[in-house]
Write a protein that holds these residues in place. Structure first.
Motif, PDB file in Angstrom:
ATOM      1  N   GLY A  13       0.791  -1.227   0.000  1.00 16.35           N
ATOM      2  CA  GLY A  13       0.000   0.000   0.000  1.00 16.35           C
ATOM      3  C   GLY A  13       0.823   1.278   0.000  1.00 16.35           C
ATOM      4  N   PRO A  14       1.791   1.429   0.909  1.00 21.80           N
ATOM      5  CA  PRO A  14       2.595   2.658   0.914  1.00 21.80           C
ATOM      6  C   PRO A  14       3.374   2.866  -0.391  1.00 21.80           C
ATOM      7  N   LYS A  15       3.867   1.801  -0.970  1.00 20.13           N
ATOM      8  CA  LYS A  15       4.604   1.905  -2.240  1.00 20.13           C
ATOM      9  C   LYS A  15       3.697   2.452  -3.343  1.00 20.13           C
ATOM     10  N   TYR A  16       2.482   1.909  -3.456  1.00 19.31           N
ATOM     11  CA  TYR A  16       1.569   2.355  -4.504  1.00 19.31           C
ATOM     12  C   TYR A  16       1.069   3.774  -4.252  1.00 19.31           C
ATOM     13  N   LEU A  17       0.873   4.131  -2.996  1.00 24.89           N
ATOM     14  CA  LEU A  17       0.489   5.505  -2.669  1.00 24.89           C
ATOM     15  C   LEU A  17       1.553   6.473  -3.166  1.00 24.89           C
ATOM     16  N   GLN A  19       3.805   5.997  -5.534  1.00 26.38           N
ATOM     17  CA  GLN A  19       3.845   6.000  -6.999  1.00 26.38           C
ATOM     18  C   GLN A  19       2.713   6.839  -7.574  1.00 26.38           C
ATOM     19  N   LEU A  20       1.505   6.644  -7.061  1.00 32.10           N
ATOM     20  CA  LEU A  20       0.366   7.410  -7.565  1.00 32.10           C
ATOM     21  C   LEU A  20       0.561   8.899  -7.336  1.00 32.10           C
ATOM     22  N   CYS A  21       0.927   9.276  -6.131  1.00 28.75           N
ATOM     23  CA  CYS A  21       1.075  10.699  -5.808  1.00 28.75           C
ATOM     24  C   CYS A  21       2.187  11.353  -6.629  1.00 28.75           C
ATOM     25  N   LYS A  22       3.302  10.706  -6.749  1.00 29.50           N
ATOM     26  CA  LYS A  22       4.403  11.278  -7.532  1.00 29.50           C
ATOM     27  C   LYS A  22       4.026  11.391  -8.999  1.00 29.50           C
ATOM     28  N   HIS A  23       3.307  10.408  -9.517  1.00 35.08           N
ATOM     29  CA  HIS A  23       2.884  10.440 -10.915  1.00 35.08           C
ATOM     30  C   HIS A  23       1.879  11.571 -11.154  1.00 35.08           C
ATOM     31  N   PHE A  24       0.864  11.651 -10.302  1.00 29.42           N
ATOM     32  CA  PHE A  24      -0.174  12.670 -10.489  1.00 29.42           C
ATOM     33  C   PHE A  24       0.356  14.081 -10.247  1.00 29.42           C
ATOM     34  N   ALA A  25       1.399  14.221  -9.436  1.00 26.57           N
ATOM     35  CA  ALA A  25       1.941  15.538  -9.118  1.00 26.57           C
ATOM     36  C   ALA A  25       2.488  16.266 -10.343  1.00 26.57           C
ATOM     37  N   HIS A  26       2.707  15.546 -11.434  1.00 20.73           N
ATOM     38  CA  HIS A  26       3.166  16.190 -12.664  1.00 20.73           C
ATOM     39  C   HIS A  26       2.058  17.006 -13.330  1.00 20.73           C
ATOM     40  N   SER A  33       2.702  12.069   2.200  1.00 21.77           N
ATOM     41  CA  SER A  33       3.737  11.543   3.085  1.00 21.77           C
ATOM     42  C   SER A  33       3.883  10.074   2.706  1.00 21.77           C
ATOM     43  N   ASP A  34       4.523   9.293   3.552  1.00 20.36           N
ATOM     44  CA  ASP A  34       4.695   7.873   3.251  1.00 20.36           C
ATOM     45  C   ASP A  34       3.380   7.095   3.282  1.00 20.36           C
ATOM     46  N   THR A  35       2.425   7.564   4.084  1.00 22.78           N
ATOM     47  CA  THR A  35       1.199   6.780   4.267  1.00 22.78           C
ATOM     48  C   THR A  35      -0.096   7.546   3.983  1.00 22.78           C
ATOM     49  N   GLU A  36      -0.002   8.825   3.627  1.00 20.67           N
ATOM     50  CA  GLU A  36      -1.192   9.616   3.342  1.00 20.67           C
ATOM     51  C   GLU A  36      -0.927  10.562   2.189  1.00 20.67           C
ATOM     52  N   GLY A  37      -1.991  10.831   1.424  1.00 19.92           N
ATOM     53  CA  GLY A  37      -1.843  11.770   0.325  1.00 19.92           C
ATOM     54  C   GLY A  37      -3.172  12.401  -0.029  1.00 19.92           C
ATOM     55  N   THR A  38      -3.090  13.552  -0.694  1.00 21.33           N
ATOM     56  CA  THR A  38      -4.266  14.252  -1.193  1.00 21.33           C
ATOM     57  C   THR A  38      -3.987  14.661  -2.625  1.00 21.33           C
ATOM     58  N   CYS A  39      -4.914  14.336  -3.520  1.00 17.12           N
ATOM     59  CA  CYS A  39      -4.790  14.663  -4.940  1.00 17.12           C
ATOM     60  C   CYS A  39      -6.014  15.467  -5.357  1.00 17.12           C
ATOM     61  N   SER A  40      -5.783  16.636  -5.934  1.00 16.82           N
ATOM     62  CA  SER A  40      -6.879  17.511  -6.363  1.00 16.82           C
ATOM     63  C   SER A  40      -7.137  17.329  -7.851  1.00 16.82           C
ATOM     64  N   PHE A  41      -7.996  16.373  -8.180  1.00 19.78           N
ATOM     65  CA  PHE A  41      -8.362  16.101  -9.563  1.00 19.78           C
ATOM     66  C   PHE A  41      -9.439  17.084 -10.011  1.00 19.78           C
ATOM     67  N   PRO A  42      -9.594  17.294 -11.320  1.00 19.37           N
ATOM     68  CA  PRO A  42     -10.666  18.167 -11.798  1.00 19.37           C
ATOM     69  C   PRO A  42     -12.061  17.695 -11.369  1.00 19.37           C
ATOM     70  N   MET A  43     -12.263  16.384 -11.229  1.00 18.89           N
ATOM     71  CA  MET A  43     -13.573  15.850 -10.864  1.00 18.89           C
ATOM     72  C   MET A  43     -13.827  15.849  -9.366  1.00 18.89           C
ATOM     73  N   GLY A  44     -12.781  16.128  -8.562  1.00 21.26           N
ATOM     74  CA  GLY A  44     -12.917  16.159  -7.111  1.00 21.26           C
ATOM     75  C   GLY A  44     -11.624  15.778  -6.420  1.00 21.26           C
ATOM     76  N   GLN A  45     -11.652  15.822  -5.121  1.00 23.34           N
ATOM     77  CA  GLN A  45     -10.451  15.544  -4.330  1.00 23.34           C
ATOM     78  C   GLN A  45     -10.412  14.090  -3.884  1.00 23.34           C
ATOM     79  N   ALA A  46      -9.212  13.519  -3.905  1.00 20.09           N
ATOM     80  CA  ALA A  46      -8.985  12.154  -3.438  1.00 20.09           C
ATOM     81  C   ALA A  46      -8.050  12.185  -2.235  1.00 20.09           C
ATOM     82  N   VAL A  47      -8.417  11.444  -1.208  1.00 23.38           N
ATOM     83  CA  VAL A  47      -7.575  11.289  -0.025  1.00 23.38           C
ATOM     84  C   VAL A  47      -7.126   9.835  -0.003  1.00 23.38           C
ATOM     85  N   LEU A  48      -5.811   9.637  -0.016  1.00 18.36           N
ATOM     86  CA  LEU A  48      -5.225   8.302  -0.057  1.00 18.36           C
ATOM     87  C   LEU A  48      -4.628   7.966   1.300  1.00 18.36           C
TER      88      LEU A  48
END
Length: 94
Positions: A13-17, A19-26, A33-48
């Motif tokens: 889980g932490p590894k995929y979190l 990867q996803l956050c670093k990829h989307f940050a582009h 952080s290592d175990t939590e993330g927030t991504c602001s997509f156009p369709m809404g916010q995701a909390v990982l």
């Protein structure tokens, strides 16, 4: 607001979190952080959130029409990142 939650039982889980956050940050605003993330997509916010038991993603979407795009953006990326686990899609619930 429409809420959507996806879960993926994995020891990575932490590894995929990360990867996803670093990829989307582009392309979008991301904090993580290592175990939590927030991504602001156009369709809404995701909390990982991730731990050694899995990965959970909670979306707060603008409307129900955003459900499929939200699922697809996560599932399609995890399908590439978690290919060794034969990942196909998260378990989603509204």
């Amino acid at each position: 607001m429409f809420k959507l939650t996806g879960t993926f039982a994995t020891q990575n889980g932490p590894k995929y979190l990360q990867q996803l956050c670093k990829h989307f940050a582009h392309k979008i605003d991301v904090t993580h952080s290592d175990t939590e993330g927030t991504c602001s997509f156009p369709m809404g916010q995701a909390v990982l959130k991730a731990d050694d038991a899995g990965l959970t993603i909670r979306f707060e979407l603008k409307d129900q029409d955003a459900v499929d795009p939200a699922r697809n953006v996560i599932d399609s990326h995890l399908e590439r990142f978690a290919f060794r686990e034969n990942f196909k899609h998260m378990t989603w619930s509204a």
